[in-house]
Design an enzyme around this catalytic site. Structure first.
Site, PDB file in Angstrom:
ATOM      1  CG  MET A   1      -1.732   1.314   1.337  1.00 29.56           C
ATOM      2  SD  MET A   1      -2.460   1.557   2.979  1.00 29.56           S
ATOM      3  CE  MET A   1      -1.005   1.933   3.952  1.00 29.56           C
ATOM      4  CB  CYS A   2       2.129   3.538  -2.413  1.00 30.85           C
ATOM      5  SG  CYS A   2       3.445   2.347  -2.770  1.00 30.85           S
TER       6      CYS A   2
END
Length: 414
Positions: free
Chosen positions: A1-2
């Site tokens: 997850m960015c």
């Protein structure tokens, strides 16, 4: 997850008001994302990056200022021998009266050609240096680190001093094997263009060779990292008529983004990849911003994406509580974010899945559907039943904050 954040404004903003000061700044999102399930909140601790444009003022033309004193009268003429002094001037001569020079009159300045008197070789060297200075002035500034964003003192100090009207910020949670590297941190730049990605190209290793073979030599050799995101940037650059151009229209950037998504989908099909890819891309040339919320699926939601616009973004209460203010119809500020910096729902609009957002140089915001085989029209009931399970499973957000996360935020600020 960015997580990523884009700011574009008519006036520069201090970076700290985006990345450090807000209670839910992108730095805080790095270790406490509100758009994840409360029981599943991994940290974005694999590095961060900040990109911004800081054009320097153009040096003025070299001039020499005019003399400020009034010129002295001419010396009197010495009378000839035997001539009376009263006849020393012609009959129509008059008393000298100096002409006053208006103060601060630029027409009186003396223009100086800095190339005058130089040989041809020196002239060419100076012109080449001037072109390079102009190009460097157009390129973005980047600051990256593999350290967690929340513990980087340099970021905190720089954010208090840097101001820009166009900012990219990104915190990274790697989806690929290998040690963290600054080369793999977003954003990336190519001349005046800057790029970020939140998502993952499914089974990228199966199409990597085909991607590389499709690129011209310059773009094949350009990447310094090995992520799917940076190679996607190379695909985008290859879809531009001239990636080195000094200016791009928003239509050209929009079309290149569309072609990038189509090309990745084509290669994935040819490689027999059946799982969806999450392609939340964002690119800018310093004037236009193009962002996408996209998934190669007709049944799943894409990674979360929001935008907010108004006339000012200010702290209204101590403790990092910010809000977007709309004093009139003008759009002085437009922000795009994987996750809102505030939880005032009226401040933020959720971007529909498989939609592109374009911010034009004149601060117009356009929402354009990405119409392909994965597009579902809003009139189709299937548009309302897209599942969030895939995005949640991959850790890329589930839309607005869950009720539990919102309650936690409210109780913490009480």
């Amino acid at each position: 997850m960015c997580r990523f954040l884009v700011y574009k404004g008519t006036e520069p903003i201090q970076l700290s008001h985006l990345v450090t000061r807000p209670k839910h700044s992108i730095i805080n999102q790095a270790f406490e994302s509100k758009l994840r399930m409360p029981s599943s909140r991994p940290m974005n601790a694999d590095g961060f990056g900040i990109g911004w444009y800081d054009p320097l003022p153009t040096p003025p033309t070299l001039t020499l200022p005019r003399a400020t004193s009034i010129p002295a009268p001419p010396e009197p003429t010495t009378p000839l021998e035997g001539q009376h002094p009263s006849h020393s001037h012609s009959s129509h001569s008059q008393e000298y009266i100096p002409t006053p020079v208006p103060p601060n009159d630029p027409s009186q300045d003396i223009k100086v050609d800095p190339l005058a008197g130089l040989d041809q070789t020196s002239v060419e060297i100076l012109k080449a240096r001037e072109r390079e200075r102009e190009l460097e002035n157009e390129r973005p500034c980047l600051f990256k680190s593999i350290h967690p964003a929340w513990s980087n003192a340099n970021l905190t100090r720089l954010a208090e001093k840097i101001r820009s009207a166009l900012v990219f910020a990104h915190v990274r949670a790697s989806t690929m094997a290998g040690a963290p590297s600054e080369d793999n941190c977003h954003p990336w730049m190519f001349d005046k263009l800057m790029w970020m990605h939140n998502g993952e190209i499914n089974e990228f290793r199966k199409i990597k060779r085909a991607v590389q073979q499709s690129l011209p030599e310059e773009l094949f050799l350009y990447p310094s990292g090995y992520t799917d995101s940076e190679w996607a940037f190379m695909i985008f650059l290859s879809k531009l008529k001239d990636p080195h151009a000094r200016s791009f229209s928003h239509v050209e950037l929009r079309d290149a983004m569309m072609e990038t998504i189509r090309f990745i989908n084509k290669l994935s099909k040819e490689a027999g990849i059946t799982g969806p890819s999450l392609m939340n891309f964002v690119v800018t040339d310093g004037e236009t911003v193009v962002a996408t919320r996209y998934i190669s699926s007709r049944t799943s939601e894409a990674s979360s994406l929001f935008f907010s616009s108004g006339t000012s973004f200010d702290e209204y209460q101590e403790g990092g509580l910010y809000r977007m203010t709309k004093a009139d119809k003008r759009e002085n500020i437009i922000m795009i974010a994987s996750e809102p910096l505030t939880f005032e729902r009226s401040d933020w609009m959720e971007v529909k899945t498989n939609t592109m957002i374009v911010i034009t140089p004149k601060m117009n915001l356009l929402q354009i559907p990405i119409i392909d085989e994965y597009w579902v029209t809003p009139q189709d009931p299937a548009a309302l039943t897209r599942s969030r399970d895939f995005a949640i499973k991959m850790g890329f957000g589930l839309g607005f904050a869950s009720e539990q996360a919102r309650k936690e935020d409210v109780s913490a600020s009480a």
